[in-house]
Scaffold this active site. Structure first.
Site, PDB file in Angstrom:
ATOM      1  N   TYR A 244      -9.753   5.111 -11.753  1.00 58.02           N
ATOM      2  CA  TYR A 244      -9.517   5.790 -10.465  1.00 58.02           C
ATOM      3  C   TYR A 244      -9.248   7.290 -10.635  1.00 58.02           C
ATOM      4  O   TYR A 244      -8.696   7.924  -9.731  1.00 58.02           O
ATOM      5  CB  TYR A 244      -8.300   5.196  -9.735  1.00 58.02           C
ATOM      6  CG  TYR A 244      -8.148   3.711  -9.804  1.00 58.02           C
ATOM      7  CD1 TYR A 244      -8.981   2.876  -9.059  1.00 58.02           C
ATOM      8  CD2 TYR A 244      -7.167   3.126 -10.603  1.00 58.02           C
ATOM      9  CE1 TYR A 244      -8.831   1.498  -9.111  1.00 58.02           C
ATOM     10  CE2 TYR A 244      -7.013   1.753 -10.659  1.00 58.02           C
ATOM     11  CZ  TYR A 244      -7.850   0.944  -9.915  1.00 58.02           C
ATOM     12  OH  TYR A 244      -7.695  -0.402  -9.973  1.00 58.02           O
TER      13      TYR A 244
ATOM     14  N   CYS B 136     -13.996   2.881 -27.787  1.00 63.30           N
ATOM     15  CA  CYS B 136     -15.289   3.555 -27.897  1.00 63.30           C
ATOM     16  C   CYS B 136     -15.942   3.742 -26.540  1.00 63.30           C
ATOM     17  O   CYS B 136     -16.946   3.102 -26.213  1.00 63.30           O
ATOM     18  CB  CYS B 136     -16.184   2.772 -28.847  1.00 63.30           C
ATOM     19  SG  CYS B 136     -15.442   2.713 -30.467  1.00 63.30           S
ATOM     20  N   GLU B 137     -15.363   4.573 -25.719  1.00 60.72           N
ATOM     21  CA  GLU B 137     -15.862   4.905 -24.386  1.00 60.72           C
ATOM     22  C   GLU B 137     -15.427   6.337 -24.093  1.00 60.72           C
ATOM     23  O   GLU B 137     -14.258   6.689 -24.326  1.00 60.72           O
ATOM     24  CB  GLU B 137     -15.197   4.029 -23.309  1.00 60.72           C
ATOM     25  CG  GLU B 137     -15.462   2.564 -23.413  1.00 60.72           C
ATOM     26  CD  GLU B 137     -16.662   2.085 -22.599  1.00 60.72           C
ATOM     27  OE1 GLU B 137     -17.183   2.864 -21.761  1.00 60.72           O
ATOM     28  OE2 GLU B 137     -17.066   0.949 -22.821  1.00 60.72           O
TER      29      GLU B 137
ATOM     30  N   GLY C 141       0.757  -1.250   0.000  1.00 57.46           N
ATOM     31  CA  GLY C 141       0.000   0.000   0.000  1.00 57.46           C
ATOM     32  C   GLY C 141       0.782   1.291   0.000  1.00 57.46           C
ATOM     33  O   GLY C 141       0.198   2.372  -0.154  1.00 57.46           O
TER      34      GLY C 141
ATOM     35  N   ARG D  66      -5.964   2.906 -15.445  1.00 54.86           N
ATOM     36  CA  ARG D  66      -5.951   3.659 -14.186  1.00 54.86           C
ATOM     37  C   ARG D  66      -6.645   5.032 -14.272  1.00 54.86           C
ATOM     38  O   ARG D  66      -7.421   5.375 -13.386  1.00 54.86           O
ATOM     39  CB  ARG D  66      -4.519   3.808 -13.648  1.00 54.86           C
ATOM     40  CG  ARG D  66      -3.810   2.457 -13.412  1.00 54.86           C
ATOM     41  CD  ARG D  66      -2.586   2.574 -12.542  1.00 54.86           C
ATOM     42  NE  ARG D  66      -2.921   2.925 -11.194  1.00 54.86           N
ATOM     43  CZ  ARG D  66      -2.829   4.128 -10.682  1.00 54.86           C
ATOM     44  NH1 ARG D  66      -2.325   5.106 -11.404  1.00 54.86           N
ATOM     45  NH2 ARG D  66      -3.205   4.369  -9.455  1.00 54.86           N
TER      46      ARG D  66
ATOM     47  N   ARG E 284       3.151  -1.580  -5.909  1.00 57.44           N
ATOM     48  CA  ARG E 284       3.302  -0.326  -6.643  1.00 57.44           C
ATOM     49  C   ARG E 284       4.648   0.356  -6.387  1.00 57.44           C
ATOM     50  O   ARG E 284       5.303   0.814  -7.321  1.00 57.44           O
ATOM     51  CB  ARG E 284       2.172   0.626  -6.224  1.00 57.44           C
ATOM     52  CG  ARG E 284       2.194   1.957  -6.954  1.00 57.44           C
ATOM     53  CD  ARG E 284       1.263   2.980  -6.277  1.00 57.44           C
ATOM     54  NE  ARG E 284       0.009   2.418  -5.842  1.00 57.44           N
ATOM     55  CZ  ARG E 284      -1.106   2.398  -6.576  1.00 57.44           C
ATOM     56  NH1 ARG E 284      -1.117   2.930  -7.773  1.00 57.44           N
ATOM     57  NH2 ARG E 284      -2.211   1.856  -6.096  1.00 57.44           N
TER      58      ARG E 284
HETATM   59  N1  LLP Z   1      -1.292  -6.865  -0.372  1.00 57.08           N
HETATM   60  C1  LLP Z   1      -2.624  -6.966  -0.557  1.00 57.08           C
HETATM   61  C2  LLP Z   1      -3.391  -7.877   0.275  1.00 57.08           C
HETATM   62  C3  LLP Z   1      -3.247  -6.192  -1.557  1.00 57.08           C
HETATM   63  O1  LLP Z   1      -4.556  -6.290  -1.733  1.00 57.08           O
HETATM   64  C4  LLP Z   1      -2.464  -5.315  -2.360  1.00 57.08           C
HETATM   65  C5  LLP Z   1      -3.081  -4.509  -3.420  1.00 57.08           C
HETATM   66  C6  LLP Z   1      -1.082  -5.260  -2.121  1.00 57.08           C
HETATM   67  C7  LLP Z   1      -0.535  -6.028  -1.111  1.00 57.08           C
HETATM   68  C8  LLP Z   1      -0.166  -4.364  -2.911  1.00 57.08           C
HETATM   69  O2  LLP Z   1      -0.508  -3.032  -2.762  1.00 57.08           O
HETATM   70  P1  LLP Z   1       0.450  -1.871  -3.335  1.00 57.08           P
HETATM   71  O3  LLP Z   1       1.728  -1.922  -2.535  1.00 57.08           O
HETATM   72  O4  LLP Z   1       0.674  -2.148  -4.760  1.00 57.08           O
HETATM   73  O5  LLP Z   1      -0.319  -0.635  -3.107  1.00 57.08           O
HETATM   74  N2  LLP Z   1      -5.277  -1.325  -9.274  1.00 57.08           N
HETATM   75  C9  LLP Z   1      -5.102  -0.300  -8.267  1.00 57.08           C
HETATM   76  C10 LLP Z   1      -4.428  -0.836  -7.026  1.00 57.08           C
HETATM   77  C11 LLP Z   1      -5.118  -2.042  -6.436  1.00 57.08           C
HETATM   78  C12 LLP Z   1      -4.409  -2.595  -5.235  1.00 57.08           C
HETATM   79  C13 LLP Z   1      -4.979  -3.909  -4.823  1.00 57.08           C
HETATM   80  N3  LLP Z   1      -4.333  -4.538  -3.721  1.00 57.08           N
HETATM   81  C14 LLP Z   1      -4.347   0.877  -8.882  1.00 57.08           C
HETATM   82  O6  LLP Z   1      -4.006   0.839 -10.067  1.00 57.08           O
HETATM   83  O7  LLP Z   1      -4.115   1.876  -8.212  1.00 57.08           O
END
Ligand code: LLP
Length: 409
Positions: A312, A338-339, A231, A308, A272
């Site tokens: 979002y 087409c959106e 996160g 993205r 990320r």
């Molecule tokens: N651990 C769990 C249980 C998760 O659900 C996630 C992400 C992570 C780790 C990794 O999170 P990160 O470090 O990448 O923030 N598609 C969205 C982000 C969805 C995240 C889902 N879960 C975007 O493009 O912003």
């Protein structure tokens, strides 16, 4: 001129065509290394979150540096196994909807730990473990009811979200877990959401987890693992100062403070933060058109390649690959899908672009290709990994023929 290391990106765009994802292996390793450096002295394992970018070559790169993996499906586990059977020993399996066959594969592969998200899942895991006669390490993913400022679609740590088990109910569920012969309640896990830019919510969540671990200890349950989830956010806007090393430093400080005094092994699941800024999506301008007062720059990349912004309202910087003139123009950068939601930027002041110009959508290494689709029967982009001066095509462009192949006609 925009470059990956010393390699001009326009050369890659010409060689491999667009839309094209380009990743810097060196930057990925640098980012992963920041966690290793900042958590020295704290027993920990980095479990890179595969969903952020699941390209096999990226997984291999990280596995080579000793990384483990956070997975959410049998498919992601198959990817890790493909990279190396030994890598499975550092896998944490998260997700609210694990199927029995996915659990079986993970149990047989000897993964590190399951993050269980409901009592019903706990029952199924106990059943599968007993059937396979394997003692299985598990954690409950607790929902700490901590608010973290991010987009509502990627926030997970409040009771109103589908994720985890209410932290107030966890003690009872651990007591139940401890009674299953084939389950080893070894950990507590938490993940409060994604793209969280302040480190304080992580500290608050982990503080609550630490108190739970102490309570469980008094109940006679020795918790050995705390999974802090992922996160940690980045800055997508070029005008916001961002020092990744300082960010991981303050993140580590907050986490370490929260678990001080506990004899636990920390699991980290960043996705990320490791790959986002190591990647760009290259596109070519197809047309520039005017509708009334608005100017649209239509690129050959669309929302199916990078969803993205549409999903979002995410911001990605856009830069021409070749040095542009000083003149700028306010435009919408859109794709061919087409959106109306198929846009990369709205009312953005950019150097004047004309048909044939190539551009890069920056910070697209995370949740770009992994969320790409074939909407509008568009083949997904190719992917190139750059390491030093070496470039490797790590996924070739799909053909339309391949897209039609599974259809029974
Ligand atoms: N651990 C769990 C249980 C998760 O659900 C996630 C992400 C992570 C780790 C990794 O999170 P990160 O470090 O990448 O923030 N598609 C969205 C982000 C969805 C995240 C889902 N879960 C975007 O493009 O912003």
């Amino acid at each position: 001129m925009l470059a990956c290391g010393t390699l001009p990106l326009h050369k890659l765009a010409s060689q491999y065509g667009t839309p094209l994802y380009v990743y810097s292996a060196d930057h990925i390793l640098y980012r992963a290394g920041l966690f290793a450096a900042e958590f020295t002295g704290t027993p920990h394992t980095l479990c890179y979150s595969v969903k952020a970018n699941s390209n096999l070559s990226i997984l291999k790169l990280l596995a080579g540096q000793g990384s483990g993996f956070d997975i959410v499906s049998g498919g992601e586990l198959e990817r890790v196994l493909h990279v190396g059977k030994a890598a499975a020993q550092k896998v944490v399996f998260s997700g609210v909807g694990k199927r029995a066959e996915e659990m079986d594969l993970a149990i047989q592969s000897g993964i590190l730990i399951f993050n269980v998200e409901s009592e019903a899942e706990l029952d199924l895991l106990a059943q599968r473990a007993s059937k396979l006669k394997k003692r299985v390490r598990m954690a409950l993913r607790v929902n700490p009811d901590v608010f973290a400022e991010t987009h509502p679609y990627i926030s997970t740590g409040l009771h109103e979200h589908k994720f985890g088990i209410d932290i107030r109910a966890a003690r009872k569920v651990y007591a139940k877990a401890a009674k299953f012969k084939w389950l080893d309640p070894a950990g507590v896990s938490v993940h409060i959401g994604s793209q969280i830019r302040s480190v304080e919510p992580f500290g608050a969540a982990l503080g609550r987890v630490a108190r739970l671990v102490q309570t469980l200890g008094r109940d006679g349950l020795k918790i050995r693992y705390i999974d802090a989830g992922g996160g940690l956010g980045i800055e997508y806007h070029a005008d916001h100062a961002f020092d990744p090393a300082a960010k991981v430093h303050s993140y580590a400080q907050v986490l370490r403070k929260a678990i001080a005094g506990l004899d636990v092994h920390l699991l980290l699941e960043p996705g990320r933060f490791i790959v986002a800024q190591a990647g760009a999506l290259l596109a070519t301008v197809l047309y520039v058109k005017k509708n009334g007062s608005k100017t649209f720059v239509v690129t050959d990349a669309g929302m199916n390649d990078l969803i993205r912004p549409a999903l979002y309202q995410a911001h990605h910087e856009i830069q021409p690959l070749k040095t542009a003139g000083k003149k700028t123009q306010t435009v919408d950068v859109v794709g061919p899908v087409c959106e109306t939601g198929d846009f990369f930027a709205r009312d953005r002041n950019l150097p004047v672009l004309t048909a044939g110009d190539q551009v890069a959508l920056l910070d697209a290494g995370a949740y770009g290709m992994s969320q790409a689709s074939n909407y509008n029967t568009r083949p997904r982009p190719a992917e190139v990994l750059v390491q030093g001066k070496k470039t490797t095509l790590v996924r070739r462009r799909e053909s339309v023929q391949e897209l039609l192949q599974p259809e029974i006609f």
